[in-house]
Design a protein around this motif. Sequence first.
Motif, short mmCIF file in Angstrom:
data_model
loop_
_atom_site.label_atom_id
_atom_site.label_comp_id
_atom_site.label_asym_id
_atom_site.label_seq_id
_atom_site.Cartn_x
_atom_site.Cartn_y
_atom_site.Cartn_z
N UNK A 180 0.64 -1.03 -0.31
CA UNK A 180 -0.02 -0.16 0.14
C UNK A 180 1.03 1.02 -0.24
N UNK A 181 0.97 2.07 -1.37
CA UNK A 181 1.90 2.82 -1.61
C UNK A 181 0.80 4.45 -0.68
N UNK A 182 -0.25 4.38 -0.91
CA UNK A 182 -0.73 5.47 -0.11
C UNK A 182 -1.74 5.38 1.16
N UNK A 183 -1.65 5.45 1.53
CA UNK A 183 -2.78 5.42 3.23
C UNK A 183 -4.02 6.02 2.59
N UNK A 184 -5.49 5.26 2.72
CA UNK A 184 -6.83 5.97 2.10
C UNK A 184 -7.40 7.14 3.60
N UNK A 185 -6.96 8.40 3.35
CA UNK A 185 -6.90 9.54 4.36
C UNK A 185 -8.07 10.57 4.80
N UNK A 186 -8.34 9.90 5.22
CA UNK A 186 -10.51 10.17 6.41
C UNK A 186 -10.29 11.87 6.23
N UNK A 187 -11.40 12.43 6.44
CA UNK A 187 -11.81 14.06 6.49
C UNK A 187 -12.40 13.38 7.78
N UNK A 188 -11.25 14.99 8.67
CA UNK A 188 -12.14 14.55 9.93
C UNK A 188 -13.08 16.18 9.79
N UNK A 189 -14.60 16.16 10.79
CA UNK A 189 -15.69 16.94 10.23
C UNK A 189 -15.58 17.15 11.81
N UNK A 190 -16.00 18.41 11.60
CA UNK A 190 -16.60 18.51 13.69
C UNK A 190 -17.98 19.12 13.22
N UNK A 191 -18.76 17.79 13.16
CA UNK A 191 -20.39 17.91 12.93
C UNK A 191 -20.85 19.45 13.08
N UNK A 192 -20.97 20.20 14.63
CA UNK A 192 -21.55 21.28 14.74
C UNK A 192 -21.16 22.24 13.31
#
Length: 336
Positions: A180-192
């Motif tokens: 896996x060359x690339x990590x699959x990134x996750x969005x970090x969202x502040x719901x509020x």
Amino acid sequence: SLRVLTGITTTGTPHLGNYVGAIRPAIVASQQPDSDCFFFMADYHALIKCDDPARIERSRLEIAATWLAAGLDPERVTFYRQSDVPEVTELNWLLTCVTAKGQMNRAHAYKGATDANEAAGEDPDAGITMGLFCYPILMAADILLFNPHKVPVGRDQIQHIEMTRDVAARFNHLFGQGKEFFVLPEAHIEEQVATLPGLDGRKMSKSYDNTIPLFEGGAKALKDAVAKIVTNSLLPGEAKDPECHLVTIYEAFATPEQAAAFRAQLVAGLGWGDAKKQLVELIDAHIGPMRDKYQALMAHPEQIEELLQIGAMKARAVAAPLLKQVREAVGLRRMN
Ligand code: TYM
């Protein structure tokens, strides 16, 4: 350790939406002991929507000073300008070659522009550059070059992070050979606060001209902007509906107790003028001390430049080895 990365486009003055949606959560993440953070000024992205060099330079300085005033510790965080890391543009090309055009056709920024042209009866592609069309690929390059796990952003960026994951997965599939060359990134969202509303209730955005500036213009600009928040015409003493954008902005800075008390006062008939006064006081209590730091930083652009140069060196030291692997994977290996 947890790697966190985010960027801000250098086309304007940072506003409350940028702060609560991206800067504040990023700074909080950077204060966790096990985090490894990359925060940058997206000035290549700025060229897509701005052909005014002075504005881009001014915006870069404002955004850099904003990050530092908001608590970014340049010893802990790799803090840089995108255009000081040429590896970004090389990865951009390698990713461009594995990205489906059809996917770019669906990107919000491009599709929004063609839809608007069509509605106006014009050629759908009128005024649209290849930079705008390929915008999500450049953003994928920003992200994947550093393999972060989390990307703190507002809701308007979710589609870009999803596209980044798709491009990463496709690249891994084509060239990874089980790695896996690339990590699959996750969005970090502040719901509020993922979409902080602006003065008129629509998303706070430079393009709608409905923003509340974070530090620029001082306490007066804050007060003047808050005064322009659109409300209904109910008078003091009449019960207000707390489901409105003024309350959403208040809640972005309030504790749950403060928010409950504010809502109760509105239902009990608090006038909009007094409500706005309370809102200014609340925001000012949070950002006032940072604003003082901001003004001090803005007086010394050369010190900021020095920090950015150190940051660029740190960023390139991480980017270069990853890019070397990627080059080799696609067949650009040297013979000796
Ligand atoms: P930009 O410069 O438009 O916005 C910077 C950040 O602020 C957030 N934001 C908001 N959050 C909540 N409410 C709002 N009203 C609001 N307005 C803006 C945005 O979601 C964003 O997180 N393409 C990006 C910059 C970028 C980037 C990246 C981000 C380039 N490369 C890599 C993350 C990772 C942009 O134009 O954001």
